[in-house]
Design an enzyme around this catalytic site. Structure first.
Site, mmCIF file in Angstrom:
data_model
loop_
_atom_site.group_PDB
_atom_site.id
_atom_site.type_symbol
_atom_site.label_atom_id
_atom_site.label_comp_id
_atom_site.label_asym_id
_atom_site.label_seq_id
_atom_site.Cartn_x
_atom_site.Cartn_y
_atom_site.Cartn_z
ATOM 1 C CE LYS A 105 -1.835 0.947 3.907
ATOM 2 N NZ LYS A 105 -0.960 2.092 4.245
ATOM 3 C CB THR A 106 3.616 2.419 2.210
ATOM 4 O OG1 THR A 106 2.831 2.237 3.384
ATOM 5 C CG2 THR A 106 4.453 3.682 2.356
ATOM 6 C CG ASP B 63 -1.678 5.681 3.982
ATOM 7 O OD1 ASP B 63 -2.179 4.675 3.426
ATOM 8 O OD2 ASP B 63 -0.656 5.622 4.686
ATOM 9 C CD GLU B 64 -3.506 2.439 6.900
ATOM 10 O OE1 GLU B 64 -4.557 1.801 6.690
ATOM 11 O OE2 GLU B 64 -2.413 1.880 7.133
ATOM 12 C CD GLN C 241 -5.187 -4.245 6.957
ATOM 13 O OE1 GLN C 241 -4.304 -4.052 7.796
ATOM 14 N NE2 GLN C 241 -4.938 -4.278 5.659
ATOM 15 N NE ARG D 95 -1.154 -6.931 10.990
ATOM 16 C CZ ARG D 95 -1.161 -6.204 9.889
ATOM 17 N NH1 ARG D 95 -0.216 -5.297 9.698
ATOM 18 N NH2 ARG D 95 -2.078 -6.372 8.960
#
Length: 666
Positions: free
Chosen positions: A33-34, A223-224, A254, A613
Site C-alpha cells: 500500500k505505501t 492513506d488508510e 482493516q 501480522r
C-alpha cells in the site's frame, strides 16, 4: 520514469498511472500500500504536476516521514529535504496539516496564531477546573466522561452553540462543554480535536479560504482511508470537491478503530460520494505464507459489510497454524515463553516475535513468565515518553514561554521546583485580569516586594523573563537553560532521595531529559524560524506507534526484545513469528461485542489484522479457565478458530497446570 514503475505489479502500476479523477484502491494486508501511494506521488511529479499542488495525508508522523523518504529515493533529487521547503508535495497527518492551516487562518475565529495545542493531560486538567467552578461533583461524574463526550461531539462537528441537550446529563454536558470551550479561548488554546473541526468550520464559513486551499492542493491523496472519522471525511470532501482529484487507499477489512470514531462507511460509500470512481484491488500479498493468508481470508469472509476481495500470494505454503489449548492463563503464558525460547534457539532473534492480545490486562501473566524465563521484552502502550513527569514539566515551561496565556501549563510549573508559591498565589495570578501570566507574576511581585513570597515571585518573574529572551536561540539550548536556571536537576535529585518510589530513578529521568534534547536539536535549524512552535506541535501530534522502540542493545549491538502489545497497536507492523493469546469467546471476540452484529464484525476485522501480522509462523492459544478482571472465567474457544480452514492448522492440548505436557491430537 522507469524507476517509478520498478518493482510494481500490474495492479499497482494501474493505480499509480491514473492522474485525474477519483480513485479508490482497496489494498489488502501486505500488498504494498505505501509503495503504491509513494510511487503515485512520484509519478505525478514526474508527469509535470507541480509538487506544490499535491497533498498526501496519513495517520502517523512515522508514515509521513517514510513517504517523504521513499519519494526522495524515487525522484533522486539532490538535497531533496531542503528543496521541498520551496517546492514540494505537502505530506503529513490530518492534524499536522490542519495545524499548519490554522496557524494562518485561526484569527478568522478570534484566536491568535500563537495558540497552544493542549494534550490529553492539559484537556483533563481544564475539564476538572470547569467542573469545580460549576460545582459538579467529580466523585459522582468522572471527568473523563466529559472529556470523551466532548471529543466525540467535536469529531461529529458539533460545538456548544449547535448542541441540543435532551435530558439532565446532556444539559450538564452542554454547560461544561460551553465553559470548557470558553476557557480554551481565554487561554488562546485548542485541544487536539479542535484542529480538524475548526479547520472545517473555517472552510464552511469562509468559501474564499476554502477556494484558496482547493487551488493550493489540486491532488489529494488519503492513506488508510478506512480509518477516517466524520471530521476527517468532511475535511477531505471539502478539499477535493472542486477538482475531484482524490486518491483514497485503504482496506475496509482493516477498519478496527471505531472506538476512535473511525467510520467504515466512509470507504464503503466512497463510490456514492464520487460516482465516477475508478476502483482498483491490490490483492497480492507479499508478507505471509499461503496457510496464514488462507486463515485470514476465511475469517474475514464471514463479514457481511465489506468490499469482497481475494487475497493471494506467491510465497510458500508454510507451516501449519499452531493452536494451543492451555489449562489456564499461567499455562498459556508458560507455553508462549517456552516456545519463544525454543524458536530463539533455532536462529530467531527476540525482535522477530510479537505476542498480541485483545486487552492490556492479559499481559500480566505473560510478563511474569517472560521474567521467569529471562526473556527480554517491551510493552507497547505503557507510559509514553511524552507523558513522563519530567518531560511534561519542561514542556510546560516552554509552552508558557511561547504562550503566556496558557493557564494549564502555568499551573503545572508555577511551584515546580518548589519556590514557596501556593494555590492562593496561583489564584491571585489567574484572577489578576492580566492575560499574560508572566507579566501577572511581575505585577503581583511589585505589590508585595518586601515579603518572602514577594521575593519568590520576583525571582520567578526574572527567571521566566530571562528564559523568554532565549526562545529564538535554539530549543535544545532553551531546555538546558530551563533545567539549569530553575534548579530542576536538583529538584529531581530531591525527589529520588525521598521515599516516593515513583521518583526513585534519578538517572533514568535525566536520561529522558537528554533524549528530549536529542529531539529538540532537530528543530534548531528550521529556516524561517518557528522551531519552538513546530517542536511543541509535533510533540502534541505524536502517535503511539511513532515512538515504538525495538529494545535495548544486546552484546552485538542489535536491538532485540520480544514485543508485547494489543492487537490494535499492532496494525501496520509485521513479525516473522506471531502469537495471539486469549482466543476465547468473551475475550476475543470481546463480550461487549458478541450481541451487536456491527461490533462483532469489527472484532472479526481485528482478528484479520492480528493474523496478517505474521510472516512465517502463527500460534494461537486459549485457556480452559482464565483469571482476569478480578474473576475466573471459563469460556469456549473463540469462534474465529472455527473459521480457519482445518487443513491449515495443528492442535495441541495440555492436561496439567504449570508443568504441563503437550500432546498433538489432530
Amino acid at each position: 520514469m522507469s524507476d517509478i514503475f520498478k518493482n510494481l505489479n500490474p495492479k499497482q502500476v494501474e493505480a499509480v498511472k491514473i492522474i485525474n479523477g477519483p480513485v479508490l484502491v482497496i489494498s489488502g494486508p501486505g500488498s504494498g500500500k505505501t509503495r503504491c501511494l509513494t510511487h503515485r506521488v512520484a509519478y505525478l511529479i514526474s508527469s509535470g504536476i507541480d509538487p506544490n499542488d499535491i497533498l498526501a495525508v496519513t495517520f502517523t508522523n512515522k508514515a509521513a516521514d517514510e513517504i517523504k523518504e521513499r519519494i526522495q529515493q524515487l525522484l533522486k533529487i539532490e538535497n531533496y529535504k531542503l528543496k521541498i521547503q520551496s517546492a514540494s508535495p505537502t505530506i503529513g497527518t490530518f492534524h499536522s496539516i490542519c495545524l499548519r492551516i490554522l496557524r494562518r487562518e485561526a484569527p478568522l475565529l478570534g484566536y491568535k496564531s500563537s495558540f497552544t495545542v493542549f494534550d490529553e493531560d492539559d484537556r483533563l486538567s481544564l475539564i476538572k477546573k470547569v467542573m469545580a467552578r460549576l460545582e459538579v461533583d467529580a466523585k459522582r461524574y468522572n471527568p473523563q466522561i466529559f472529556v470523551r463526550r466532548i471529543s466525540k461531539l467535536k469529531t461529529e462537528l458539533i460545538y456548544p452553540e449547535n448542541y441540543k441537550p435532551n435530558d439532565f446529563f446532556t444539559r450538564l454536558l452542554a454547560k461544561i462543554y460551553a465553559a470548557y470551550q470558553q476557557d480554551l479561548r481565554t487561554a488562546n488554546a485548542l485541544d487536539f480535536d479542535d484542529l480538524i473541526a475548526l479547520t472545517v468550520r473555517i472552510f464552511k464559513n469562509h468559501p474564499e479560504v476554502l477556494d484558496h486551499y482547493q487551488d493550493r492542493w489540486k491532488y489529494v491523496l488519503i492513506d488508510e482511508y478506512q480509518d477516517t472519522s466524520f471530521d476527517q471525511y468532511s475535511l477531505t470532501k471539502l478539499l477535493s470537491q472542486k477538482y475531484k482529484n482524490i486518491f483514497a487507499i485503504g482496506d475496509d477489512a482493516q477498519s478496527i478503530y471505531a472506538f476512535r470514531e473511525a467510520d467504515i462507511r466512509n470507504i464503503l460509500n466512497f463510490q456514492k460520494d464520487y460516482p465516477e470512481t475508478k476502483v482498483i484491488f491490490l490483492e497480492q500479498n507479499y508478507r505471509s505464507t499461503k496457510n496464514i493468508l488462507a486463515a485470514a481470508q476465511n475469517i474475514i469472509s464471514n463479514n457481511q459489510n465489506q468490499v469482497p476481495k481475494t487475497l493471494w500470494t506467491d510465497n510458500e505454503k508454510g507451516e501449519e497454524i499452531f493452536i494451543k489449548e492451555a489449562l489456564n492463563e499461567r499455562a498459556e503464558a508458560g507455553f508462549i515463553a517456552e516456545k519463544i525460547s525454543e524458536f530463539a534457539g533455532r536462529g530467531y532473534d527476540f525482535n522477530d516475535f510479537a505476542v498480541l492480545y485483545r486487552t492490556h490486562a492479559q499481559s500480566r501473566a505473560i510478563e511474569e513468565f517472560f521474567i521467569i524465563h529471562s526473556l527480554p521484552y517491551q510493552i507497547v502502550g505503557g507510559i509514553k515518553f511524552y507523558e513522563r513527569k519530567e518531560i511534561k514539566d519542561i514542556l510546560a515551561y516552554i509552552k508558557v514561554l511561547v504562550n503566556p496565556s496558557d493557564m494549564v501549563s502555568f499551573e503545572r510549573i508555577y511551584n515546580i521546583p518548589a519556590r514557596g508559591l501556593g494555590k492562593t498565589v496561583f489564584e491571585k495570578i489567574l484572577n489578576s485580569g492580566e492575560k499574560d501570566l508572566i507579566e501577572a507574576v511581575g505585577t503581583l511581585a511589585d505589590k508585595d516586594e518586601k515579603s518572602k513570597q514577594g521575593q519568590s515571585l520576583r525571582k520567578f518573574y526574572k527567571t521566566l523573563r530571562g528564559l523568554k529572551k532565549q526562545i529564538n536561540a535554539g530549543i535544545a539550548s532553551l531546555i538546558q537553560n530551563i533545567i539549569k536556571t530553575t534548579g530542576y536537576e536538583e529538584y529531581l535529585k530531591g525527589l529520588s532521595a525521598s521515599k516516593n518510589d515513583a521518583y526513585a530513578n534519578f538517572e533514568e529521568r535525566m536520561e529522558n531529559l537528554k533524549e528530549l534534547l536529542t529531539v529538540a536539536k532537530k528543530y534548531d535549524n528550521i529556516e524561517g524560524g518557528g522551531g519552538v512552535e513546530n517542536f511543541l506541535a509535533e510533540i502534541a501530534l505524536m502517535q503511539n506507534t511513532d515512538t515504538l522502540k525495538t529494545g535495548v542493545k544486546s552484546q552485538n549491538g542489535a536491538n532485540k526484545k520480544v514485543t508485547l502489545m494489543t492487537i490494535h497497536s499492532s496494525k501496520g507492523l509485521e513479525f516473522p513469528v506471531v502469537f495471539i493469546a486469549g482466543m476465547e469467546e468473551g475475550l476475543f471476540p470481546h463480550s461487549r461485542s458478541v450481541l451487536d452484529p456491527q461490533e462483532l464484525e469489527e472484532e472479526r476485522r481485528l482478528c484479520y489484522v492480528a493474523v496478517t501480522r505474521a510472516k512465517e509462523k502463527l500460534i494461537l492459544s486459549y485457556a480452559q479457565r482464565r483469571n482476569i478482571f478480578g474473576s475466573t472465567q471459563m469460556n469456549l474457544p473463540s469462534r474465529f478458530i472455527g473459521e480457519i480452514p482445518q487443513n491449515t492448522i495443528k492442535y495441541a492440548a495440555t492436561g496439567i497446570d504449570d508443568d504441563y505436557e503437550e500432546k498433538i491430537y489432530y
